[in-house]
Design a protein around this motif. Structure first.
Motif, PDB file in Angstrom:
ATOM      1  N   LYS A 114       0.897  -1.090   0.107  1.00 42.37           N
ATOM      2  CA  LYS A 114      -0.116   0.006   0.064  1.00 42.37           C
ATOM      3  C   LYS A 114       1.049   1.386  -0.114  1.00 42.37           C
ATOM      4  O   LYS A 114       0.601   2.350  -0.727  1.00 42.37           O
ATOM      5  N   LEU A 115       1.999   1.359   0.706  1.00 40.86           N
ATOM      6  CA  LEU A 115       2.933   2.426   1.007  1.00 40.86           C
ATOM      7  C   LEU A 115       3.584   2.521  -0.380  1.00 40.86           C
ATOM      8  O   LEU A 115       3.696   3.751  -1.025  1.00 40.86           O
ATOM      9  N   ILE A 116       4.185   1.396  -1.180  1.00 41.59           N
ATOM     10  CA  ILE A 116       4.691   1.674  -2.468  1.00 41.59           C
ATOM     11  C   ILE A 116       3.570   2.185  -3.396  1.00 41.59           C
ATOM     12  O   ILE A 116       3.910   3.164  -4.330  1.00 41.59           O
ATOM     13  N   ALA A 117       2.493   1.656  -3.590  1.00 42.29           N
ATOM     14  CA  ALA A 117       1.376   2.087  -4.566  1.00 42.29           C
ATOM     15  C   ALA A 117       1.110   3.541  -4.205  1.00 42.29           C
ATOM     16  O   ALA A 117       1.040   4.261  -5.424  1.00 42.29           O
ATOM     17  N   GLU A 118       1.212   3.919  -3.172  1.00 44.73           N
ATOM     18  CA  GLU A 118       0.594   5.381  -2.844  1.00 44.73           C
ATOM     19  C   GLU A 118       1.857   6.430  -3.210  1.00 44.73           C
ATOM     20  O   GLU A 118       1.756   7.422  -3.668  1.00 44.73           O
ATOM     21  N   ALA A 119       3.064   5.837  -2.751  1.00 44.13           N
ATOM     22  CA  ALA A 119       4.249   6.785  -3.279  1.00 44.13           C
ATOM     23  C   ALA A 119       4.322   7.025  -4.641  1.00 44.13           C
ATOM     24  O   ALA A 119       4.293   7.996  -5.236  1.00 44.13           O
ATOM     25  N   LYS A 120       3.976   5.758  -5.475  1.00 37.84           N
ATOM     26  CA  LYS A 120       4.066   5.846  -6.942  1.00 37.84           C
ATOM     27  C   LYS A 120       2.808   6.883  -7.369  1.00 37.84           C
ATOM     28  O   LYS A 120       2.846   7.501  -8.252  1.00 37.84           O
ATOM     29  N   LYS A 121       1.657   6.852  -6.743  1.00 35.30           N
ATOM     30  CA  LYS A 121       0.527   7.580  -7.168  1.00 35.30           C
ATOM     31  C   LYS A 121       0.858   9.137  -6.747  1.00 35.30           C
ATOM     32  O   LYS A 121       0.293   9.883  -7.563  1.00 35.30           O
ATOM     33  N   GLN A 122       1.671   9.312  -5.762  1.00 38.92           N
ATOM     34  CA  GLN A 122       2.096  10.739  -5.529  1.00 38.92           C
ATOM     35  C   GLN A 122       3.112  11.177  -6.369  1.00 38.92           C
ATOM     36  O   GLN A 122       3.476  12.351  -6.351  1.00 38.92           O
ATOM     37  N   GLY A 123       3.651  10.529  -7.228  1.00 44.78           N
ATOM     38  CA  GLY A 123       4.782  10.867  -7.944  1.00 44.78           C
ATOM     39  C   GLY A 123       6.060  10.926  -7.081  1.00 44.78           C
ATOM     40  O   GLY A 123       6.967  11.621  -7.490  1.00 44.78           O
ATOM     41  N   ASN A 124       6.048  10.247  -5.873  1.00 41.32           N
ATOM     42  CA  ASN A 124       7.095  10.524  -4.815  1.00 41.32           C
ATOM     43  C   ASN A 124       8.306   9.618  -5.316  1.00 41.32           C
ATOM     44  O   ASN A 124       8.208   8.407  -4.512  1.00 41.32           O
ATOM     45  N   GLU A 125       9.014   9.597  -6.423  1.00 43.85           N
ATOM     46  CA  GLU A 125       9.882   8.562  -6.868  1.00 43.85           C
ATOM     47  C   GLU A 125      10.976   8.206  -5.876  1.00 43.85           C
ATOM     48  O   GLU A 125      11.484   7.152  -5.460  1.00 43.85           O
ATOM     49  N   ARG A 126      11.527   9.141  -5.142  1.00 43.89           N
ATOM     50  CA  ARG A 126      12.609   9.266  -4.218  1.00 43.89           C
ATOM     51  C   ARG A 126      12.192   7.927  -3.154  1.00 43.89           C
ATOM     52  O   ARG A 126      12.934   7.290  -2.604  1.00 43.89           O
ATOM     53  N   LEU A 127      11.127   8.423  -2.345  1.00 43.44           N
ATOM     54  CA  LEU A 127      10.612   8.002  -1.515  1.00 43.44           C
ATOM     55  C   LEU A 127      10.143   6.274  -1.885  1.00 43.44           C
ATOM     56  O   LEU A 127      10.410   5.430  -0.937  1.00 43.44           O
ATOM     57  N   CYS A 128       9.654   6.154  -2.939  1.00 45.07           N
ATOM     58  CA  CYS A 128       9.154   4.902  -3.315  1.00 45.07           C
ATOM     59  C   CYS A 128      10.287   4.068  -3.332  1.00 45.07           C
ATOM     60  O   CYS A 128      10.559   2.764  -2.999  1.00 45.07           O
ATOM     61  N   LEU A 129      11.473   4.604  -3.976  1.00 40.01           N
ATOM     62  CA  LEU A 129      12.655   3.731  -4.052  1.00 40.01           C
ATOM     63  C   LEU A 129      13.454   3.652  -3.059  1.00 40.01           C
ATOM     64  O   LEU A 129      14.174   2.580  -2.590  1.00 40.01           O
ATOM     65  N   LEU A 130      13.250   4.524  -1.968  1.00 43.62           N
ATOM     66  CA  LEU A 130      13.764   4.475  -0.764  1.00 43.62           C
ATOM     67  C   LEU A 130      13.352   3.268   0.147  1.00 43.62           C
ATOM     68  O   LEU A 130      13.937   2.431   0.663  1.00 43.62           O
ATOM     69  N   LEU A 131      11.994   3.176  -0.053  1.00 48.01           N
ATOM     70  CA  LEU A 131      11.393   2.122   0.754  1.00 48.01           C
ATOM     71  C   LEU A 131      11.923   0.669   0.043  1.00 48.01           C
ATOM     72  O   LEU A 131      11.959  -0.120   1.043  1.00 48.01           O
ATOM     73  N   GLU A 132      11.795   0.570  -1.044  1.00 52.19           N
ATOM     74  CA  GLU A 132      12.135  -0.640  -1.770  1.00 52.19           C
ATOM     75  C   GLU A 132      13.479  -0.997  -1.571  1.00 52.19           C
ATOM     76  O   GLU A 132      13.783  -1.973  -1.302  1.00 52.19           O
ATOM     77  N   THR A 133      14.515  -0.218  -1.432  1.00 53.02           N
ATOM     78  CA  THR A 133      15.664  -0.379  -1.080  1.00 53.02           C
ATOM     79  C   THR A 133      15.946  -0.626   0.346  1.00 53.02           C
ATOM     80  O   THR A 133      16.696  -1.531   0.818  1.00 53.02           O
ATOM     81  N   GLY A 134      15.264   0.262   1.259  1.00 53.77           N
ATOM     82  CA  GLY A 134      15.601  -0.251   2.823  1.00 53.77           C
ATOM     83  C   GLY A 134      14.906  -1.657   2.986  1.00 53.77           C
ATOM     84  O   GLY A 134      15.407  -2.490   3.684  1.00 53.77           O
ATOM     85  N   GLY A 136      14.196  -4.048   0.807  1.00 55.85           N
ATOM     86  CA  GLY A 136      14.597  -5.026  -0.150  1.00 55.85           C
ATOM     87  C   GLY A 136      15.972  -5.516   0.116  1.00 55.85           C
ATOM     88  O   GLY A 136      16.464  -6.663  -0.033  1.00 55.85           O
ATOM     89  N   LEU A 137      16.615  -4.729   0.983  1.00 56.44           N
ATOM     90  CA  LEU A 137      18.035  -5.173   1.511  1.00 56.44           C
ATOM     91  C   LEU A 137      18.280  -5.225   2.899  1.00 56.44           C
ATOM     92  O   LEU A 137      19.261  -5.947   3.247  1.00 56.44           O
ATOM     93  N   GLY A 138      17.004  -5.132   3.680  1.00 58.77           N
ATOM     94  CA  GLY A 138      17.130  -5.202   5.228  1.00 58.77           C
ATOM     95  C   GLY A 138      17.829  -4.073   5.688  1.00 58.77           C
ATOM     96  O   GLY A 138      18.831  -4.569   6.798  1.00 58.77           O
ATOM     97  N   LEU A 139      18.122  -3.112   5.523  1.00 55.37           N
ATOM     98  CA  LEU A 139      18.923  -2.103   5.802  1.00 55.37           C
ATOM     99  C   LEU A 139      18.254  -1.248   7.166  1.00 55.37           C
ATOM    100  O   LEU A 139      17.302  -1.123   7.379  1.00 55.37           O
ATOM    101  N   ARG A 140      19.313  -0.937   7.785  1.00 54.80           N
ATOM    102  CA  ARG A 140      19.020  -0.006   9.037  1.00 54.80           C
ATOM    103  C   ARG A 140      19.135   1.542   8.216  1.00 54.80           C
ATOM    104  O   ARG A 140      19.531   1.549   7.075  1.00 54.80           O
ATOM    105  N   VAL A 141      18.082   2.232   9.025  1.00 54.28           N
ATOM    106  CA  VAL A 141      18.162   3.722   8.199  1.00 54.28           C
ATOM    107  C   VAL A 141      19.390   4.374   8.085  1.00 54.28           C
ATOM    108  O   VAL A 141      19.576   5.064   7.260  1.00 54.28           O
TER     109      VAL A 141
END
Length: 281
Positions: A114-134, A136-141
């Motif tokens: 839902k978060l990914i879909a909403e970020a895409k809907k808002q056109g917030n590319e940076r946040l969408c990719l940040l969520l997928e990276t964090g 998708g890789l299991g990173l600490r912030v």
């Protein structure tokens, strides 16, 4: 004459400086300073004794949850060791290990989508990719800054935290997304997730953007914070592969017991597992 053990602001500053030299993360330094500051204020200039230290622990127990108390005791114990006061080290509160967690605090895959879909809907590319990276890789912030254009091109990132270095593999699909994003935003080298002025994204900024996104996505904001992405990665990886030892290595945990905490199921899931035993007619 009994040795005076007076904790001062100067001593705390020196200790924090020592930790910084050891490569401790800024958030860890801030936490240790806060915890030791509580002890300093509580003492009101008194010389610390084993009896006073135990009294401080009792006062903490009356004001904080057991896990928080133990966290503060851990900070104090390392400080006592550094000062050459091992006799002041305090035993931790005993906490029964949980077999399940609160569903209201767990970010599941449906929430994440839902978060990914909403970020895409808002056109917030940076946040969408940040969520997928964090996630998708299991990173600490605090490890987001190690995701650089060079790392994306190499397909791996070197994470240097807490005096340890580990290598994170970046899957091809994510690597391509990161490189495409960098090219689109004219990022020639270095960190990919930066502000318009070229600075690293701060923890608080990432937190605020995620909370704001959760509201419009219809996801409970209590579930949405950076570290929960790491927990979701851990549960998803373990469910898929069942290898807790490799998972601990990926997450950078020194102890498998820490990894185990990430894998605690929700109460509802725990109840289903018990019902499946078929022991109640």
């Amino acid at each position: 004459m009994e040795e005076k053990r007076i904790i001062t602001v100067q001593l705390i500053d020196a200790y924090i400086a020592w930790l910084r030299e050891k490569g401790r993360a800024r958030n860890t330094l801030d936490k240790y300073r806060r915890d030791l500051g509580k002890l300093y204020q509580w003492l009101e200039g008194r010389s610390l004794t084993p009896m006073l230290a135990a009294e401080w622990r009792d006062d903490l127990q009356a004001c904080y949850a057991a896990t928080s108390v133990n966290s503060m005791l851990a900070a104090a114990n390392v400080f006592f060791e550094w000062m050459g006061w091992p006799e002041l080290k305090l035993s931790f509160l005993k906490i029964q290990r949980k077999t399940f967690c609160d569903k209201n605090k767990e970010l599941d895959k449906a929430d994440y989508e839902k978060l990914i879909a909403e970020a895409k809907k808002q056109g917030n590319e940076r946040l969408c990719l940040l969520l997928e990276t964090g996630c998708g890789l299991g990173l600490r912030v605090s490890e987001i800054r190690f995701i650089t254009l060079e790392a994306a091109a190499a397909g791996k990132a070197e994470i240097s935290m807490k005096g340890k270095i580990r290598t994170i593999i970046i899957p091809r699909k994510l690597s391509r997304k990161l490189r495409d994003y960098a090219k689109k935003h004219d990022i020639k080298s270095g960190e990919i997730f930066i502000t318009r002025s070229g600075r690293s994204l701060s923890r608080s900024q990432i937190w605020r953007e995620m909370k704001k996104l959760s509201e419009s996505a219809g996801v409970d904001s209590a579930k949405v914070f950076p570290h929960n992405l790491r927990h979701l990665f851990a549960r998803t990886y373990y469910k898929q592969h069942g290898d807790i030892v490799k998972l601990a290595d990926i997450l950078g945990h020194s102890s498998i017991e820490t990894t185990r905490i990430y894998l605690i199921s929700t109460g509802e899931e725990h109840a289903r597992q018990l019902e499946m035993l078929g022991l109640v007619s």
